[in-house]
Design an enzyme around this catalytic site. Structure first.
Site, short mmCIF file in Angstrom:
data_model
loop_
_atom_site.label_atom_id
_atom_site.label_comp_id
_atom_site.label_asym_id
_atom_site.label_seq_id
_atom_site.Cartn_x
_atom_site.Cartn_y
_atom_site.Cartn_z
N HIS A 159 -0.12 5.49 -1.21
CA HIS A 159 1.20 5.38 -0.59
C HIS A 159 2.03 4.32 -1.29
O HIS A 159 1.56 3.19 -1.49
CB HIS A 159 1.07 5.00 0.89
CG HIS A 159 0.60 6.13 1.75
ND1 HIS A 159 -0.13 5.93 2.92
CD2 HIS A 159 0.75 7.47 1.64
CE1 HIS A 159 -0.41 7.09 3.47
NE2 HIS A 159 0.11 8.03 2.71
N ARG B 147 -5.91 15.33 4.39
CA ARG B 147 -5.43 14.01 3.92
C ARG B 147 -5.22 13.09 5.11
O ARG B 147 -5.61 11.91 5.07
CB ARG B 147 -4.12 14.19 3.14
CG ARG B 147 -3.49 12.89 2.67
CD ARG B 147 -2.34 13.17 1.71
NE ARG B 147 -1.51 12.00 1.49
CZ ARG B 147 -1.78 11.03 0.62
NH1 ARG B 147 -2.89 11.09 -0.12
NH2 ARG B 147 -0.96 10.00 0.45
N LYS C 160 4.07 12.93 -5.98
CA LYS C 160 5.17 12.29 -5.24
C LYS C 160 5.34 10.82 -5.63
O LYS C 160 5.65 9.97 -4.78
CB LYS C 160 4.95 12.41 -3.73
CG LYS C 160 4.98 13.85 -3.22
CD LYS C 160 4.92 13.91 -1.71
CE LYS C 160 5.05 15.34 -1.22
NZ LYS C 160 5.02 15.44 0.26
#
Length: 220
Positions: free
Chosen positions: A197, A174, A107
């Site tokens: 992130h 996670r 991602k």
């Protein structure tokens, strides 16, 4: 398939037909409010560290691949791995001698290098003995990479055997990593980098629920 031009060129006189009234029209349906979002049947979207330990112990006792399945849960928790990141993990990313693992995030997340501690090193060395000469870390008995579906099944089965009172799925591991690191008082930016992130707003959820934020509210 017929185009609009072909349909428009067909000349005929429609016969009047009495149709029953519909409960709604296309016009009214398009302006209707969307259905409410279905809430998950789980009490929470993360696991506590003692629950993760139960999962590991339960997975180790099942079938011929118990050590592999326990290692899956351990690494997903310790390194906040998504399922896609776990199944793509290769031995070329692991340095057992120096004790590091190269985490490549999905991602479009930020990659990083994590230290490996004794429990992970023992689990990975056992995997090398059980499944020699493989490119991927987690493979089947035929030495093919595990699928994401297989990981979901392994984790869900461990949750049932461990007696977790709600369905368990891999992404809870996670989240468990994030909440555990926050509860230990680690810096939000450091947790963001550890989990890869891109946006710190995804990390703040963990620190918001950390009990460490309120430890000094009462001093008696």
């Amino acid at each position: 398939m017929y185009s609009g031009n072909i349909c428009a060129s067909m000349r005929f006189q429609p016969m009047p037909v009495n149709l029953p009234a519909l409960p709604f029209s296309a016009k009214s349906a398009s302006g209707a409010a969307p259905p409410p979002k279905q809430t998950a049947n789980r009490e929470r979207e993360y696991l506590r560290s003692h629950e993760v330990e139960k999962l590991i112990q339960a997975a180790r006792k099942v079938g011929r691949n118990g050590n592999r399945d326990a290692a899956i849960i351990l690494l997903m928790f310790r390194h906040g791995l998504r399922t896609a990141e776990l199944v793509a993990l290769k031995w070329s990313q692991v340095d057992l001698r120096a004790g590091y693992i190269d985490i490549r995030r999905a991602k479009h997340g930020h990659d990083s290098i994590h230290p490996l501690r004794a429990p992970e090193l023992r689990a990975l060395r056992q995997l090398q003995r059980d499944y020699p000469d493989t490119q991927y870390v987690f493979v089947s008995e035929r030495k093919a990479p595990l699928s994401t579906r297989s990981i979901r099944q392994i984790v869900a089965r461990a949750g049932l055997l461990a007696g977790i009172p709600f369905p368990v799925h891999p992404h809870q591991l996670r989240h468990a990593c994030g909440y555990y690191l926050a509860s230990c008082g680690h810096d939000t930016r450091a947790i963001q980098d550890y989990l890869g992130h891109k946006n710190i707003h995804h990390t703040v959820r963990y620190t918001q629920l950390s009990p460490q934020r309120f430890e000094n509210f009462w001093t008696d």
